[in-house]
Design a protein around this motif. Sequence first.
Motif, PDB file in Angstrom:
ATOM      1  N   ALA A   1     -69.889 -20.717  -0.455  1.00 23.58           N
ATOM      2  CA  ALA A   1     -71.320 -20.667  -0.192  1.00 23.58           C
ATOM      3  C   ALA A   1     -72.180 -20.799  -1.451  1.00 23.58           C
ATOM      4  O   ALA A   1     -72.957 -19.907  -1.809  1.00 23.58           O
ATOM      5  N   ALA A   2     -72.046 -21.919  -2.135  1.00 26.37           N
ATOM      6  CA  ALA A   2     -72.915 -22.277  -3.251  1.00 26.37           C
ATOM      7  C   ALA A   2     -72.817 -23.783  -3.435  1.00 26.37           C
ATOM      8  O   ALA A   2     -71.847 -24.417  -3.009  1.00 26.37           O
ATOM      9  N   ILE A   3     -73.795 -24.367  -4.085  1.00 24.74           N
ATOM     10  CA  ILE A   3     -73.817 -25.824  -4.239  1.00 24.74           C
ATOM     11  C   ILE A   3     -72.784 -26.279  -5.271  1.00 24.74           C
ATOM     12  O   ILE A   3     -72.095 -27.280  -5.079  1.00 24.74           O
TER      13      ILE A   3
ATOM     14  N   TYR B   1     -81.191 -34.557  -6.784  1.00 25.40           N
ATOM     15  CA  TYR B   1     -82.204 -33.730  -6.118  1.00 25.40           C
ATOM     16  C   TYR B   1     -82.385 -32.411  -6.868  1.00 25.40           C
ATOM     17  O   TYR B   1     -83.511 -31.971  -7.121  1.00 25.40           O
ATOM     18  N   THR B   2     -81.262 -31.784  -7.224  1.00 21.05           N
ATOM     19  CA  THR B   2     -81.302 -30.514  -7.953  1.00 21.05           C
ATOM     20  C   THR B   2     -82.083 -30.653  -9.251  1.00 21.05           C
ATOM     21  O   THR B   2     -82.942 -29.814  -9.573  1.00 21.05           O
ATOM     22  N   TYR B   3     -81.817 -31.719  -9.979  1.00 22.13           N
ATOM     23  CA  TYR B   3     -82.478 -31.911 -11.284  1.00 22.13           C
ATOM     24  C   TYR B   3     -83.988 -32.086 -11.112  1.00 22.13           C
ATOM     25  O   TYR B   3     -84.775 -31.553 -11.902  1.00 22.13           O
ATOM     26  N   ALA B   4     -84.379 -32.817 -10.084  1.00 23.17           N
ATOM     27  CA  ALA B   4     -85.810 -33.013  -9.840  1.00 23.17           C
ATOM     28  C   ALA B   4     -86.491 -31.705  -9.464  1.00 23.17           C
ATOM     29  O   ALA B   4     -87.546 -31.355 -10.005  1.00 23.17           O
ATOM     30  N   VAL B   5     -85.901 -30.972  -8.540  1.00 23.64           N
ATOM     31  CA  VAL B   5     -86.508 -29.721  -8.072  1.00 23.64           C
ATOM     32  C   VAL B   5     -86.666 -28.728  -9.219  1.00 23.64           C
ATOM     33  O   VAL B   5     -87.695 -28.042  -9.328  1.00 23.64           O
TER      34      VAL B   5
ATOM     35  N   LEU C   1     -82.135 -23.267  -4.503  1.00 16.00           N
ATOM     36  CA  LEU C   1     -82.831 -24.487  -4.122  1.00 16.00           C
ATOM     37  C   LEU C   1     -83.503 -24.401  -2.760  1.00 16.00           C
ATOM     38  O   LEU C   1     -82.883 -23.966  -1.790  1.00 16.00           O
ATOM     39  N   PRO C   2     -84.748 -24.870  -2.678  1.00 18.26           N
ATOM     40  CA  PRO C   2     -85.404 -25.027  -1.381  1.00 18.26           C
ATOM     41  C   PRO C   2     -85.083 -26.419  -0.818  1.00 18.26           C
ATOM     42  O   PRO C   2     -84.632 -27.308  -1.544  1.00 18.26           O
ATOM     43  N   PHE C   3     -85.317 -26.591   0.460  1.00 19.89           N
ATOM     44  CA  PHE C   3     -85.264 -27.911   1.079  1.00 19.89           C
ATOM     45  C   PHE C   3     -86.682 -28.473   1.084  1.00 19.89           C
ATOM     46  O   PHE C   3     -87.546 -27.978   1.807  1.00 19.89           O
TER      47      PHE C   3
END
Length: 418
Positions: free
Chosen positions: A71-73, A255-259, A280-282
Amino acid sequence: MKKAKIFYFTLQDEQTKEEKLEWFANTKFENIPFGYITPDEKGNWINQTDNDFDELLPLLNKEVKAGKSQAAIFQLFSSGVQTKRDEWVYDFSQDTLIEKIKYLVEVYEERLKHQTKRELDIKWDGDLTRYLESKIHKFFEKSKIVKSLYRPYTKEYLYFDKHFNARTFQLQNIFPYSNVKNSLVWIKAGSDVPFFCLITNCIPDLLPQGGSQCLPLYRYDENGNRIDNITDWGLTQFQTHYNDSSITKEDIFHYTYAVLHNPAYRKKYELNLKREFPQLPFYNNFFQWVQWGKKLMHLHLNYETIKPYNLTRTDATTNKQPKAKLKADKEKGYIDLDGITFLQGIPAIAWDYKLGNRSALEWILDQYKEKKPKDPTIAKLFNTYRFADYKEHVIDLLQRVCTVSVKTMGIIGQMPDE
């Protein structure tokens, strides 16, 4: 045992020390207007947050790292390298680094064989002493010299060795050999220093004041086999939420880097990021964030080859001996390199691209200053750094990172204020 009740009162930050002391001297204890505080679930009783941070997707988790959960990215994460002898194992010059390591090995082996101590000794610590007691022999290996991201936008040569680097953490599983290709998001979170992240394809330093963590795209097993480091669980969360099976693990990396660069994200979760790892949010328009992440990664990974910004260079005619200064005047938009050479025309927005307390340009200026080594042996035998030897390289680097800074601010300026 009953839970303690917390009562809290603070004076205004604008008041001077003397004004605060006078207030307390003239105020009876029973007249102090205490407020009652209920700690949150994590035990925080001041600077509490009121947001949805705990509902977001965890980037990393120790249980996941240990293989006990999914349960982690990211599966694997690691601190940056902690050498405990930076002046010995880092250097801008590969030749100087070789000389230092050969001396380091020589003195270590002398002590191992004869238990003698040189007047100009090396830097010992508990770990290195234990290796000595275990009779571990050392010899110089040029293959262990690698490029490292010592500070943001500042690379140095590093002698990457588990005995001469106090802590290498999981970095051997991220960069198992010198020419391995990998990318990782280098983040600084969980401290009073403002959050930042930077993509790199080489070994990063731990960093002072709270350390750093590395989130790699890939990890490697003991046989050198490359494995996706983004979990299947993480992929499922994204594909399910966006109802799109075409989403890939590399998309999630971008996506992670942008957020993590989103000003609105950093502002909303500022207090959380001082205590915890990011989550991270969606966001809507997933693939727009992926594109922003790709563009940012391209800029930040390739900063040494990005087209230089057209700064104006001025070289004064003088008989004075140049002396390294590397000072910036942000309001006037110029940098004084050594009292003789100046770079002018730096746009104000370039200073806004910050990594922690410093802008990218300021990190470069700070790292290339001439500083007296703290280690007495280094100061005596290996104090060879002179800014003049790197002046043209620094000018080129500043121009390129100026371009990176301006374009970075342009990209994050497009992100919605969510």
